[in-house]
Design a protein around this motif. Structure first.
Motif, PDB file in Angstrom:
ATOM      1  N   ALA A 280     -12.555 -23.784 -36.239  1.00  0.00           N
ATOM      2  CA  ALA A 280     -12.346 -24.309 -35.241  1.00  0.00           C
ATOM      3  C   ALA A 280     -10.380 -25.143 -35.011  1.00  0.00           C
ATOM      4  CB  ALA A 280     -13.261 -25.724 -35.663  1.00  0.00           C
ATOM      5  N   ILE A 281     -10.027 -24.874 -36.064  1.00  0.00           N
ATOM      6  CA  ILE A 281      -8.564 -25.690 -36.401  1.00  0.00           C
ATOM      7  C   ILE A 281      -7.365 -24.199 -35.562  1.00  0.00           C
ATOM      8  CG2 ILE A 281      -6.841 -26.369 -38.108  1.00  0.00           C
ATOM      9  CD1 ILE A 281      -8.473 -27.837 -39.211  1.00  0.00           C
ATOM     10  N   LEU A 282      -7.762 -23.439 -35.546  1.00  0.00           N
ATOM     11  CA  LEU A 282      -7.519 -22.483 -35.018  1.00  0.00           C
ATOM     12  C   LEU A 282      -7.038 -21.940 -33.844  1.00  0.00           C
ATOM     13  CD1 LEU A 282      -7.354 -19.689 -38.305  1.00  0.00           C
ATOM     14  CD2 LEU A 282      -5.207 -21.165 -38.201  1.00  0.00           C
ATOM     15  N   GLY A 283      -8.003 -21.925 -33.342  1.00  0.00           N
ATOM     16  CA  GLY A 283      -9.092 -22.178 -31.994  1.00  0.00           C
ATOM     17  C   GLY A 283      -8.610 -23.077 -31.301  1.00  0.00           C
ATOM     18  N   THR A 284      -8.319 -24.600 -32.544  1.00  0.00           N
ATOM     19  CA  THR A 284      -7.757 -25.771 -31.155  1.00  0.00           C
ATOM     20  C   THR A 284      -6.044 -25.576 -30.941  1.00  0.00           C
ATOM     21  OG1 THR A 284      -9.609 -27.355 -32.592  1.00  0.00           O
ATOM     22  CG2 THR A 284      -7.661 -27.885 -31.158  1.00  0.00           C
ATOM     23  N   VAL A 285      -5.540 -25.117 -32.040  1.00  0.00           N
ATOM     24  CA  VAL A 285      -4.136 -24.696 -31.947  1.00  0.00           C
ATOM     25  C   VAL A 285      -3.629 -24.187 -30.857  1.00  0.00           C
ATOM     26  CG1 VAL A 285      -1.818 -23.998 -33.224  1.00  0.00           C
ATOM     27  CG2 VAL A 285      -4.132 -25.539 -34.737  1.00  0.00           C
ATOM     28  N   PHE A 286      -4.498 -22.314 -30.772  1.00  0.00           N
ATOM     29  CA  PHE A 286      -3.808 -21.499 -30.457  1.00  0.00           C
ATOM     30  C   PHE A 286      -4.680 -22.416 -28.787  1.00  0.00           C
ATOM     31  CE2 PHE A 286      -3.005 -19.498 -33.791  1.00  0.00           C
ATOM     32  CZ  PHE A 286      -2.459 -18.585 -32.970  1.00  0.00           C
TER      33      PHE A 286
ATOM     34  N   VAL B 176       2.383 -40.183 -41.242  1.00  0.00           N
ATOM     35  CA  VAL B 176       2.904 -39.272 -40.719  1.00  0.00           C
ATOM     36  C   VAL B 176       3.628 -37.933 -40.662  1.00  0.00           C
ATOM     37  CG1 VAL B 176       5.875 -39.256 -39.395  1.00  0.00           C
ATOM     38  CG2 VAL B 176       3.891 -41.707 -39.829  1.00  0.00           C
ATOM     39  N   ARG B 177       3.876 -37.335 -41.630  1.00  0.00           N
ATOM     40  CA  ARG B 177       4.337 -35.635 -41.439  1.00  0.00           C
ATOM     41  C   ARG B 177       3.300 -34.795 -41.948  1.00  0.00           C
ATOM     42  NH1 ARG B 177       5.762 -37.068 -48.430  1.00  0.00           N
ATOM     43  NH2 ARG B 177       6.252 -38.783 -47.397  1.00  0.00           N
ATOM     44  N   GLN B 178       1.854 -35.578 -42.067  1.00  0.00           N
ATOM     45  CA  GLN B 178       1.270 -34.422 -41.492  1.00  0.00           C
ATOM     46  C   GLN B 178       0.795 -34.163 -40.284  1.00  0.00           C
ATOM     47  OE1 GLN B 178      -1.626 -35.858 -44.931  1.00  0.00           O
ATOM     48  NE2 GLN B 178      -2.855 -35.651 -43.054  1.00  0.00           N
ATOM     49  N   ARG B 179       1.275 -35.301 -39.169  1.00  0.00           N
ATOM     50  CA  ARG B 179       1.082 -34.854 -37.623  1.00  0.00           C
ATOM     51  C   ARG B 179       2.034 -34.674 -37.425  1.00  0.00           C
ATOM     52  NH1 ARG B 179       0.699 -41.189 -35.631  1.00  0.00           N
ATOM     53  NH2 ARG B 179       0.782 -41.349 -38.204  1.00  0.00           N
ATOM     54  N   ALA B 180       2.986 -34.613 -38.127  1.00  0.00           N
ATOM     55  CA  ALA B 180       4.559 -34.547 -37.605  1.00  0.00           C
ATOM     56  C   ALA B 180       4.724 -32.441 -37.610  1.00  0.00           C
ATOM     57  CB  ALA B 180       5.730 -34.495 -38.161  1.00  0.00           C
ATOM     58  N   PHE B 181       4.244 -32.135 -39.007  1.00  0.00           N
ATOM     59  CA  PHE B 181       3.751 -30.649 -39.185  1.00  0.00           C
ATOM     60  C   PHE B 181       3.245 -30.315 -38.077  1.00  0.00           C
ATOM     61  CE2 PHE B 181       0.844 -27.199 -40.913  1.00  0.00           C
ATOM     62  CZ  PHE B 181       1.819 -26.481 -41.342  1.00  0.00           C
ATOM     63  N   TRP B 182       1.742 -30.801 -38.099  1.00  0.00           N
ATOM     64  CA  TRP B 182       0.977 -30.333 -36.299  1.00  0.00           C
ATOM     65  C   TRP B 182       1.407 -30.019 -35.624  1.00  0.00           C
ATOM     66  CZ3 TRP B 182      -1.968 -26.966 -37.924  1.00  0.00           C
ATOM     67  CH2 TRP B 182      -2.754 -27.159 -39.281  1.00  0.00           C
ATOM     68  N   GLY B 183       2.259 -31.133 -34.863  1.00  0.00           N
ATOM     69  CA  GLY B 183       3.421 -31.233 -33.580  1.00  0.00           C
ATOM     70  C   GLY B 183       4.713 -30.645 -33.634  1.00  0.00           C
TER      71      GLY B 183
ATOM     72  N   GLN C 106      -7.551 -28.072 -49.272  1.00  0.00           N
ATOM     73  CA  GLN C 106      -8.064 -26.311 -48.759  1.00  0.00           C
ATOM     74  C   GLN C 106      -8.776 -26.177 -47.402  1.00  0.00           C
ATOM     75  OE1 GLN C 106     -10.403 -28.171 -51.109  1.00  0.00           O
ATOM     76  NE2 GLN C 106      -9.360 -27.758 -52.755  1.00  0.00           N
ATOM     77  N   ILE C 107      -8.726 -26.747 -46.775  1.00  0.00           N
ATOM     78  CA  ILE C 107      -8.965 -26.877 -45.188  1.00  0.00           C
ATOM     79  C   ILE C 107      -6.756 -27.117 -44.871  1.00  0.00           C
ATOM     80  CG2 ILE C 107     -10.147 -27.820 -42.741  1.00  0.00           C
ATOM     81  CD1 ILE C 107     -12.076 -29.619 -44.125  1.00  0.00           C
ATOM     82  N   PHE C 108      -6.481 -27.800 -45.003  1.00  0.00           N
ATOM     83  CA  PHE C 108      -5.318 -27.890 -44.472  1.00  0.00           C
ATOM     84  C   PHE C 108      -4.760 -27.030 -44.962  1.00  0.00           C
ATOM     85  CE2 PHE C 108      -0.841 -28.989 -44.660  1.00  0.00           C
ATOM     86  CZ  PHE C 108      -0.346 -29.807 -44.059  1.00  0.00           C
ATOM     87  N   PHE C 109      -4.179 -26.564 -46.358  1.00  0.00           N
ATOM     88  CA  PHE C 109      -3.547 -25.312 -45.987  1.00  0.00           C
ATOM     89  C   PHE C 109      -3.800 -24.069 -45.987  1.00  0.00           C
ATOM     90  CE2 PHE C 109      -2.531 -28.225 -49.318  1.00  0.00           C
ATOM     91  CZ  PHE C 109      -0.964 -28.694 -49.073  1.00  0.00           C
ATOM     92  N   TRP C 110      -4.917 -24.106 -45.377  1.00  0.00           N
ATOM     93  CA  TRP C 110      -5.410 -22.981 -44.999  1.00  0.00           C
ATOM     94  C   TRP C 110      -5.635 -22.201 -43.704  1.00  0.00           C
ATOM     95  CZ3 TRP C 110      -7.054 -18.051 -46.967  1.00  0.00           C
ATOM     96  CH2 TRP C 110      -7.865 -17.986 -48.177  1.00  0.00           C
ATOM     97  N   SER C 111      -6.263 -23.707 -43.075  1.00  0.00           N
ATOM     98  CA  SER C 111      -5.330 -23.637 -41.813  1.00  0.00           C
ATOM     99  C   SER C 111      -4.232 -23.404 -41.457  1.00  0.00           C
ATOM    100  CB  SER C 111      -5.734 -25.269 -41.098  1.00  0.00           C
ATOM    101  OG  SER C 111      -7.227 -25.430 -41.344  1.00  0.00           O
ATOM    102  N   ALA C 112      -2.569 -24.255 -41.793  1.00  0.00           N
ATOM    103  CA  ALA C 112      -1.874 -24.450 -42.120  1.00  0.00           C
ATOM    104  C   ALA C 112      -0.839 -22.375 -42.171  1.00  0.00           C
ATOM    105  CB  ALA C 112      -0.793 -24.950 -42.974  1.00  0.00           C
ATOM    106  N   GLY C 113      -1.411 -22.168 -43.014  1.00  0.00           N
ATOM    107  CA  GLY C 113      -0.648 -20.707 -43.946  1.00  0.00           C
ATOM    108  C   GLY C 113      -1.418 -19.401 -42.672  1.00  0.00           C
ATOM    109  N   LEU C 114      -2.426 -20.381 -42.820  1.00  0.00           N
ATOM    110  CA  LEU C 114      -3.144 -19.010 -41.542  1.00  0.00           C
ATOM    111  C   LEU C 114      -2.224 -18.697 -40.334  1.00  0.00           C
ATOM    112  CD1 LEU C 114      -7.282 -19.146 -42.203  1.00  0.00           C
ATOM    113  CD2 LEU C 114      -5.325 -17.159 -42.425  1.00  0.00           C
ATOM    114  N   THR C 115      -2.152 -20.118 -40.208  1.00  0.00           N
ATOM    115  CA  THR C 115      -0.907 -20.460 -38.465  1.00  0.00           C
ATOM    116  C   THR C 115       0.024 -19.831 -38.743  1.00  0.00           C
ATOM    117  OG1 THR C 115      -2.782 -22.075 -38.173  1.00  0.00           O
ATOM    118  CG2 THR C 115      -0.523 -22.172 -36.622  1.00  0.00           C
ATOM    119  N   ILE C 116       0.587 -20.031 -39.611  1.00  0.00           N
ATOM    120  CA  ILE C 116       2.340 -19.190 -40.026  1.00  0.00           C
ATOM    121  C   ILE C 116       1.738 -18.024 -39.982  1.00  0.00           C
ATOM    122  CG2 ILE C 116       4.295 -19.287 -42.017  1.00  0.00           C
ATOM    123  CD1 ILE C 116       3.437 -22.726 -42.347  1.00  0.00           C
ATOM    124  N   THR C 117       1.116 -17.620 -41.149  1.00  0.00           N
ATOM    125  CA  THR C 117       0.769 -15.975 -41.403  1.00  0.00           C
ATOM    126  C   THR C 117       0.939 -15.188 -40.024  1.00  0.00           C
ATOM    127  OG1 THR C 117       0.426 -15.955 -43.561  1.00  0.00           O
ATOM    128  CG2 THR C 117      -0.386 -14.288 -42.083  1.00  0.00           C
TER     129      THR C 117
END
Length: 589
Positions: free
Chosen positions: A199-205, A453-460, A15-26
């Motif tokens: 928190a994740i969205l804020g951190t990424v930005f 690795v694929r998770q960390r690569a995605f966030w990179g 839930q946390i991963f997909f919501w964070s990733a989805g909102l970031t991409i959106t």
């Protein structure tokens, strides 16, 4: 979401991963498709926040610093970030080195010359003439206010909260764990997950803004060295290349290599600082090292409480200067709070609260003092204290990222030193992106161990994409757009970190009966140990009783980082005991 996570081979909270990733991409898509509308929305949002909540940012960070000092000196300072028998995993020297690597490398490279010169050439206080000795002293005090104790209070508070609740309460490594005293088991439900996503969205930005600043400086350096155009698409090319390098290091597993590069990078940055010290007016800088410490100590309280309250009665009103500097700094820095909080907690397990607070606040702040004195005072002396300004202030007026490279024009081996500076910034970029990917992944999974690795690569890749998008969105305005975005994004993170104070206080109160107050003699003995190098995780660390893990909490299970010229012109009144500023356009970071 659970099924999708299994099919993709992910080890995280779906839930946390997909919501964070989805909102970031959106958000990325919206930013690119509706560039004009998004730019206007962020501009309006920043103006409203600065005008109506600027005081909240300024007062808030000061309150955090005071709270941290109180906790360190209180009876709770004896509590360990971990079980009673835990000992620090790193020596004092290694710990201090990691504190430097984690939070201040890129920032000091970017602002070490640019900020003192900005305040030196455009004093914010009334009756202070540009390029005067008084302007130089004010410039140094303001620079240290922005990037020493207050900045590190922003990192120390979440780091302390993470370390306390994760290691003593045995909760997941997520931001929501800090709010256990309020939410209890609901930290694992929708409310807790919403906190984590925000928190994740804020951190990424926040990280994206830092990457954008680093990219601008690299572009400026390459423009000086090889004539690369200083343009939006050149910056996109640079950020794409460095993001791919950082992601490649994640994929091929170069953790040891990256760590070694990081250590080399730190030593190189220190080497640059020593080079400047030797080839500048060395005696003058050593004298200023002592004097600037005293000036900062005398100015910190007035600056920390200065809110420019009379600005609304000036010609144009508004929050011109502080909106472009102090509020921007606090909003930007607080987006790094979850990232730095996790990092600091991970490297500090086993240390007491007192050791943690004293070490994290003081060690980087002292290094910042040395860096700013050597680079800042050297730059102001070269530019002409008591004169009319020189090439460095002209470069800052043209483009802030040029400041460091114009500064090196005044030293021997100019091309070599400028090239080394570009490499240092680039390596800080790559290693910060690599580390940030790991931390963001942890915030999603709640697990202290690295995920697939694929998770960390995605966030990179995502962090690089966000930074590139913000650069494209900003266009020629560059840092102006970055400032507007980060001020808006920083507000919810700032509120979360502020709420960590009552959460941490409640958590500490649960252990009140297990902690005996420290006597004056005990405090003196411990302070003496710390001066002798034994107090921070060394052999002389206190051995007084520490609290045990709260019995009411059961181990939790988990499923799985040129600010624009504002339109307002403000006459600024200097804090008590100082001067104040005529009507003039606010300086531009």
């Amino acid at each position: 979401m659970d099924t999708l996570a299994r099919k993709l081979g992910l080890k995280t909270n779906p839930q946390i991963f997909f919501w964070s990733a989805g909102l970031t991409i959106t958000l990325l898509i919206l930013f690119l498709v509706f560039q004009d509308w998004v730019g206007e929305a962020f501009g309006t949002g920043r103006e409203w926040i600065v005008t109506n909540l600027g005081w909240f940012f300024i007062l808030g960070v000061t309150v955090w610093l005071v709270f941290l000092i109180w906790v360190a000196l209180s009876r709770y300072g004896k509590l360990r970030l971990g079980d009673d028998g835990d000992k620090p995993a790193y020596s004092n020297l290694s710990w201090f080195a990691m504190l430097f690597a984690g939070g201040i490398g890129t920032v000091l490279m970017f602002w070490g010359v640019a900020e003192p010169i900005s305040h030196f050439s455009n004093p914010p206080f009334e009756d202070v003439q540009p390029y005067s000795p008084e302007a130089a002293e004010d410039a140094m005090s303001i620079s240290l206010y922005h990037l020493s104790l207050h900045t590190w209070a922003i990192f120390t508070l979440p780091g302390l909260a993470f370390g306390y609740f994760i290691y003593r309460y045995k909760l997941p490594m997520r931001v929501s764990s800090v709010f256990y005293p309020f939410l209890k088991e609901r930290i694992h439900g929708p409310i807790g997950k919403t906190i984590d996503v925000v928190a994740i969205l804020g951190t990424v930005f926040g990280l994206a803004v830092s990457l954008g600043l680093g990219t601008s400086q690299i572009n400026a350096g390459l423009s000086e060295l090889v004539g690369l155009p200083n343009s939006v698409w050149a910056k996109v090319l640079i950020i794409t290349t460095l993001t791919l390098v950082a992601t490649a290091s994640i994929i091929v597993g170069l953790e040891k290599g990256v760590k070694r590069l990081s250590n080399i990078n730190i030593l190189t940055a220190v080497g640059l600082m020593i080079f400047v010290l030797i080839f500048s007016d060395t005696v003058f800088l050593l004298r200023q090292l002592i004097e600037s410490l005293g000036t900062y100590a005398s100015d910190i309280i007035p600056l920390a409480l200065w809110n420019d309250a009379m600005a609304e009665f000036t010609k144009d009103g508004g929050w011109g200067w502080q909106g472009g500097w102090t509020v921007f700094y606090w909003a930007w820095t607080v987006t790094w709070a979850p990232f730095m909080g996790v990092f600091l907690a991970r490297i500090s397990r086993g240390r007491t609260i007192r050791q943690f607070v004293v070490g994290v606040l003081l060690a980087p702040s002292l290094f910042t003092l040395v860096w700013f004195v050597i680079f800042g005072w050297s730059a102001m002396e070269i530019d002409g204290i008591g004169g009319e300004g020189g090439t460095i202030s002209a470069a800052v007026a043209e483009s802030v990222p040029l400041a460091m490279f114009e500064f090196f024009e005044n030293f021997p081996l100019t091309t070599l030193i400028q090239g080394i500076a570009v490499v240092v910034v680039a390596l800080f970029f790559a290693t910060s992106s690599d580390s940030a990917s790991l931390v963001v992944d942890m915030l999603c999974s709640g697990d202290a161990e690295a995920g697939p690795v694929r998770q960390r690569a995605f966030w990179g890749l995502t962090e690089g994409a966000v930074a590139a998008t913000l650069i494209v969105l900003g266009g020629e305005a560059g840092l102006s757009a970055l400032q507007e975005v980060i001020t808006v994004v920083g507000l919810p993170i700032f509120i979360l970190v502020t709420l960590m104070i009552p959460a941490l206080y409640i958590g500490l109160r649960h252990e009140k009966h297990k902690v005996t107050p420290m006597t004056h003699d005990q405090f003196v003995r411990q302070y003496s140990d710390q001066l002798n190098g034994n107090g921070i995780g060394g052999a002389g660390a206190e051995t007084g009783s520490a609290a045990t893990e709260p019995a009411t909490v059961t181990p939790a299970t988990t499923t799985g980082p040129t600010a624009p010229a504002t339109s307002a012109t403000s006459s600024t009144t200097k804090p008590a005991g100082s001067r104040a500023t005529p009507d003039r356009d606010p300086p531009v970071p």
